[in-house]
Design a protein around this motif. Structure first.
Motif, PDB file in Angstrom:
ATOM      1  N   GLU A  84       0.873  -1.170   0.000  1.00 18.37           N
ATOM      2  CA  GLU A  84       0.000   0.000   0.000  1.00 18.37           C
ATOM      3  C   GLU A  84       0.915   1.226   0.000  1.00 18.37           C
ATOM      4  OE1 GLU A  84      -2.148  -0.776   3.553  1.00 18.37           O
ATOM      5  OE2 GLU A  84      -3.592  -2.116   2.571  1.00 18.37           O
ATOM      6  N   MET A 133      -3.385   2.909  -4.382  1.00 17.60           N
ATOM      7  CA  MET A 133      -3.597   2.462  -3.003  1.00 17.60           C
ATOM      8  C   MET A 133      -3.040   1.061  -2.767  1.00 17.60           C
ATOM      9  SD  MET A 133      -5.166   4.717  -1.127  1.00 17.60           S
ATOM     10  CE  MET A 133      -5.827   3.693   0.171  1.00 17.60           C
ATOM     11  N   TRP A 134      -2.898   0.281  -3.880  1.00 19.41           N
ATOM     12  CA  TRP A 134      -2.599  -1.150  -3.715  1.00 19.41           C
ATOM     13  C   TRP A 134      -1.842  -1.617  -4.948  1.00 19.41           C
ATOM     14  CZ3 TRP A 134      -3.646  -5.869  -6.021  1.00 19.41           C
ATOM     15  CH2 TRP A 134      -3.658  -7.012  -5.208  1.00 19.41           C
TER      16      TRP A 134
END
Length: 596
Positions: A84, A133-134
């Motif tokens: 992340e 985010m990921w």
């Protein structure tokens, strides 16, 4: 009242501005109509892509099991390592720590430890340098590797279950199973064998998680959230008997080494149902190991023995079968009342067809012979004479009735058809050579299945290697299928008698099982090289069955045995060794008539 020129020009400008304004309004309305109506789905998809975060939930690939319930292919839980990026404050240190650990735990083929470190360092740094985010950092992390990476206690690094294909029996049945690997897009799929042929059934359907996010990519806590569960793949139950498979693989390896052959194939079937009981090729490979690929054309013979293509030679590699085709030729002649077992012909020397001479494999000549002796001596001149009596069209038709020249339809990816040329193009020499198995090609499975006709009252069965498919507990049985009646039962009885006498008085008699009656035929076929047959390179084949018992039929093929080029001295001993063990495995009692 007369308007001045100045007034008229002012009115004209006003009208022009009004028309321009309306034109601009119409353009805006048209554009809004296109966006909101005509291209609604396109812009909705773009909006969804911006405001929805998508993650895929992998499906568990279905298992493959033997007929006796042993697990042959399954799925282990490995892990996908992700990051992340927005929660990681020191990307350089994180990438350094992870790269150092991965270089130790997760080596890269053909890279040193230092090279692996640099590779991982660059890869992780690039992944962390995003606004996402990921992000995925690495696939196929083992449970042990996960534990050691987790011990680093790096905030922002996590793991997600990732199914990985697992073959608990190692190399056993490898060519039949095939393997799973990534395609050009990185998507895992099956290749060759069962994995390739039934990939759609095995792979299932992945699920997905959709979560609404804001313009910066942050999850909206009260936003939408959709989850679609994965549908796991179906389980496949084979007709393969694991014990028989182990037996033939062990004996095949011993024989390939003993007779110094380049490769070998053994197939065992139930001739009554078409079920494949065992199918093996050697050299073999481990479906989980991708380090053994090689190009046989760029390798020496010894290298080819160690490294082998992953195709299943039993169904994907065609060859000229040679004399094992003679019984098919004779059955066509018997069926059409052209010959009987007692019909005689003269073998007084080589015979000329289309400016070429046909001779016997041993260059010996026997004068007057009957059809029984033709098979016992594997006489090429006699087979060519019988074939020319049958004729090219009728001979070709019977070959096709026996299943040559077309795929059998077995559930294995990569099956070849073999070649039976259009009989209208055959010359006299083509008919003569086809009669004893040269100038045509077939796979080992096609040859054995053709012989199964003799073991099954003249009926051709469709080969079957999948007995059932299990979908969420519901079993879907794959039915046994009869393809056609090839020859009459009376003709078949005659052929079985001929094949028994061929074994009793033929080339194989020195290795025959003493307590069992065997029907079969040898084939020693020279291999064509650069348009000519090489006298020192052969395919040695023996195919046969026990006429007093319907438990099994079997073909043995050895590719270029160099200890001896003759099937009677290589393929036959291997066939008899395996058959002896199978009679014990199945508990088949000896025949009443004991052979000398």
């Amino acid at each position: 009242m007369t308007l001045t020129k100045k007034t008229r020009n002012g009115n004209l400008r006003l009208k022009s501005l009004t028309l321009g304004f309306f034109a601009i309004c119409l353009a805006f309305i048209a554009k809004l109509f296109i966006i909101q109506v005509l291209d609604h789905q396109q812009y909705k998809a773009l909006a969804d892509e911006q405001y929805w975060n998508f993650q895929q939930i992998p499906a568990k690939r279905g298992n493959i099991l033997s007929s006796d319930g042993f697990l042959l292919a399954s799925t282990q839980t490995y892990y996908l390592m992700y990051a992340e990026p927005k929660t990681i404050t020191n990307p350089n240190k994180v990438s350094d720590d992870l790269a150092s650990k991965l270089a130790d735990l997760h080596p890269i083929q053909n890279k040193t430890k230092d090279e692996a470190y640099v590779f991982y360092k660059n890869k992780i740094m690039a992944a962390l340098d995003t606004n996402l985010m990921w992000v995925i950092l690495e696939h196929s992390i083992s449970p042990i590797e996960k534990d050691q990476l987790t011990a680093l206690k790096i905030a922002g690094i996590g793991f997600q279950d990732e199914p990985v294909r697992y073959y608990p029996e190692g190399t056993l049945l490898s060519h039949v199973l095939g393997y799973v690997a990534g395609d050009e897009n990185g998507t895992k799929r099956g290749y060759f064998g069962i994995e390739g042929y039934l990939d759609g059934d095995l792979q299932g359907h992945p699920g997905r998680i959709l979560q609404e996010q804001d313009a910066l990519g942050n999850p909206i806590l009260i936003g939408g959230h959709k989850t679609t569960e994965a549908i796991n793949g179906r389980n496949i139950v084979l007709t393969i008997d694991r014990s028989v498979q182990y037996l033939i693989e062990k004996q095949l390896k011993t024989a390939v080494d003993k007779y110094d052959a380049l490769a070998g194939t053994v197939i065992v079937m139930n001739p009554q149902t078409g079920d494949v009981i065992a199918m093996a090729n050697y050299p073999t490979y481990d479906p989980s190991d991708f380090s053994d690929f090689s190009d046989p054309q760029q390798s020496t013979d010894s290298e080819v023995r160690k490294k082998v293509e992953r195709i299943d030679s039993a169904v994907s590699e065609t060859y000229e079968p040679g004399s094992v085709i003679k019984p098919l030729t004779i059955s066509a002649a018997v069926e059409n009342k052209i010959v009987t077992p007692e019909t005689t012909y003269h073998d007084d020397g080589p015979v000329k067809y289309s400016d070429y001479y046909i001779d016997n494999w041993d260059h010996k000549h026997w004068g007057e012979l009957n059809i029984i002796q033709l098979l016992q001596k594997s006489n090429n001149i006699g087979a060519a004479w019988v074939g020319t009596q049958v004729g090219p069209q009728r001979l070709s038709d019977y070959f096709r009735k026996f299943g040559l020249g077309e795929k059998t339809g077995i559930e294995l990816e990569g099956e070849d058809t073999g070649v039976i040329r259009d009989p209208k193009t055959w010359t006299d020499i083509d008919t003569a050579t086809a009669s004893f198995g040269q100038g045509i090609s077939a796979t080992p499975l096609q040859v054995l299945n053709a012989f199964n006709v003799f073991a099954n009252d003249g009926k051709l069965m469709k080969p079957r290697i999948v007995s059932k498919i299990v979908d969420e507990g519901k079993e879907i049985d794959i039915p046994v299928k009869e393809v056609r009646q090839v020859i009459t039962e009376q003709t078949n009885k005659t052929m079985v008698d001929l094949l028994v006498q061929a074994v009793n008085g033929g080339e194989s008699k020195y290795f025959n099982l003493k307590d069992y009656i065997i029907a079969g035929k040898t084939g020693t076929a020279q291999i064509p090289v650069n348009g000519q047959y090489d006298p020192d390179k052969t395919n040695a084949t023996f195919v046969g069955f026990l006429p007093g018992n319907d438990k099994f039929s079997m073909i043995v093929r050895l590719n270029t045995p160099r200890a001896s080029i003759f099937a009677a001295e290589t393929a036959v001993p291997l066939w008899m060794t395996i058959a002896d063990e199978l009679t014990k495995y199945y508990g088949i009692p000896p025949d009443k008539v004991t052979q000398d």
